[in-house]
Design an enzyme around this catalytic site. Structure first.
Site, PDB file in Angstrom:
ATOM      1  N   LEU A  68       1.050  -1.229   0.120  1.00 55.32           N
ATOM      2  CA  LEU A  68       0.065  -0.026  -0.098  1.00 55.32           C
ATOM      3  C   LEU A  68       0.831   1.433  -0.153  1.00 55.32           C
ATOM      4  O   LEU A  68       0.587   2.122  -0.589  1.00 55.32           O
ATOM      5  CB  LEU A  68      -1.182  -0.201   1.208  1.00 55.32           C
ATOM      6  CG  LEU A  68      -2.019  -1.036   1.091  1.00 55.32           C
ATOM      7  CD1 LEU A  68      -2.775  -1.347   2.392  1.00 55.32           C
ATOM      8  CD2 LEU A  68      -3.149  -0.830   0.138  1.00 55.32           C
ATOM      9  N   LYS A  69       1.916   1.177   0.582  1.00 56.36           N
ATOM     10  CA  LYS A  69       3.021   2.362   0.819  1.00 56.36           C
ATOM     11  C   LYS A  69       3.274   2.609  -0.677  1.00 56.36           C
ATOM     12  O   LYS A  69       3.504   3.706  -1.019  1.00 56.36           O
ATOM     13  CB  LYS A  69       4.020   2.058   1.597  1.00 56.36           C
ATOM     14  CG  LYS A  69       5.062   3.083   1.711  1.00 56.36           C
ATOM     15  CD  LYS A  69       4.749   4.539   1.784  1.00 56.36           C
ATOM     16  CE  LYS A  69       6.034   5.458   1.844  1.00 56.36           C
ATOM     17  NZ  LYS A  69       5.598   6.831   2.176  1.00 56.36           N
ATOM     18  N   VAL A  70       3.679   1.643  -1.387  1.00 55.70           N
ATOM     19  CA  VAL A  70       4.281   2.157  -2.771  1.00 55.70           C
ATOM     20  C   VAL A  70       3.147   2.334  -3.693  1.00 55.70           C
ATOM     21  O   VAL A  70       3.366   3.205  -4.572  1.00 55.70           O
ATOM     22  CB  VAL A  70       5.281   0.767  -3.261  1.00 55.70           C
ATOM     23  CG1 VAL A  70       6.526   0.671  -2.501  1.00 55.70           C
ATOM     24  CG2 VAL A  70       4.525  -0.355  -3.473  1.00 55.70           C
TER      25      VAL A  70
END
Length: 322
Positions: free
Chosen positions: A166-168
């Protein structure tokens, strides 16, 4: 709870500062001795190695520039991981690598939390940043008081690896927005628009975004200082492209963004500030995109408040679990 913190750079230094400011027992380590010295001056203890921190602390947080750096630190700490110890990874890293390292930590009796942050260095500085946490629920509940100090909105994303995915994804979206903002501002300048007016038109319209309301300001100031560099952008969007490649998603925009930032690094260097990707268009057109009245860096004007868990509720807006 004794907390170790490894990696006192642009983001890590600010996150570690939130722990100190809120009275945590913090021991720090970084290869740059001056950063450690500054933390000791502010009340932290200084460590001499990653292994020492894992031995002495209940939780060790890492915030490092690359998956390789994180792997090296975890492998050094592994002999000191015992039952109940927690490794909390706040770097932006590869989801497959975080799962591999989490398995190694678990085999030693410890627990791993995949825990990247999102929202900019200015929010990391005030404890108002958002945090994704990938781990089992029992471990999440153990570290939630710590996460509520480090950030404002805390989302349990599932098992280790889920938070890094989710961060990337979010960093990819921010990069796409940055490149489109650069094109919009240069086109507005070429069309003879007043750039202060153009900024406001975007801000109050459907074209606005978090990236516009932060990075556009330092672009127009000319500092372009968002405390993030082109090599880090390339790392993040490369990780996103890697996920798409291995899952068979035929992306079209992502390969172009990767090429734009490869070109930006070739032209201006890997450590050039990421908003200066606009220079490619400034150089091509001979235009200078500046406007008066904008700040040289972003400051978080929201007061520091206790964090809370964000709970997804399907199709409705997530609610806070206080």
């Amino acid at each position: 709870m004794k907390v170790g913190f490894i990696g006192l750079g642009n983001v890590g230094g600010k996150l570690g500062g939130s722990l100190l400011r809120n009275g945590f027992d913090v021991t720090v380590f970084d290869q740059k001795v001056d950063l450690v010295t500054d933390f000791i001056r502010r009340g932290a203890k200084g460590g001499t190695s990653a292994a020492e921190l894992m031995c002495a602390c209940d939780v060790v947080i890492t915030c490092l520039p690359s998956p390789a750096a994180s792997a090296a630190v975890v492998e050094e700490m592994l002999p000191e991981v015992t039952q109940g110890k927690i490794w909390l990874e706040m770097s932006t890293t590869n989801d497959e690598e975080i799962r591999r390292l989490a398995t190694l930590v678990g085999a030693q009796g410890g627990a791993a939390v995949d825990c990247p942050v999102s929202g900019g260095c200015h929010r990391a500085d005030t404890g108002n940043i958002s945090i994704f946490a990938g781990c089992d629920r029992a471990t999440f509940d153990r570290v939630l008081p710590l996460l509520k100090t480090l950030g404002r909105r805390v989302l349990h994303t599932g098992p280790a690896g889920s938070a890094s995915i989710l961060k990337v994804i979010t960093n990819y979206l921010a990069t796409a927005n940055l490149v489109s903002i650069c094109e919009a501002l240069v086109t507005a300048k070429a069309a003879g628009m007043d750039l202060n007016t153009a900024y406001e038109a975007i801000r109050i319209s459907s074209g606005t975004s978090f990236v516009h309301e932060t990075e556009s300001q330092v672009i127009l100031n000319g500092s372009r200082d968002i405390s993030f560099t082109m090599d880090l952008v390339s790392k993040d969007i490369g990780l996103f492209q890697g996920i798409a490649d291995r899952t068979g998603v035929p992306l079209e925009v992502s390969p172009l963004l990767n090429e734009i930032f490869r070109d930006g690094q070739d032209r201006y260097g890997p450590r050039e500030l990421s908003p200066n990707i606009i220079r490619r268009l400034e150089d091509a057109t001979g235009l200078t995109v500046r406007a008066p009245g904008f700040p040289p860096e972003m400051l978080d004007e929201e007061p520091e408040e206790p964090g809370y868990e964000v709970v997804p509720t399907g199709t409705t807006r997530p609610v806070a679990a206080r």
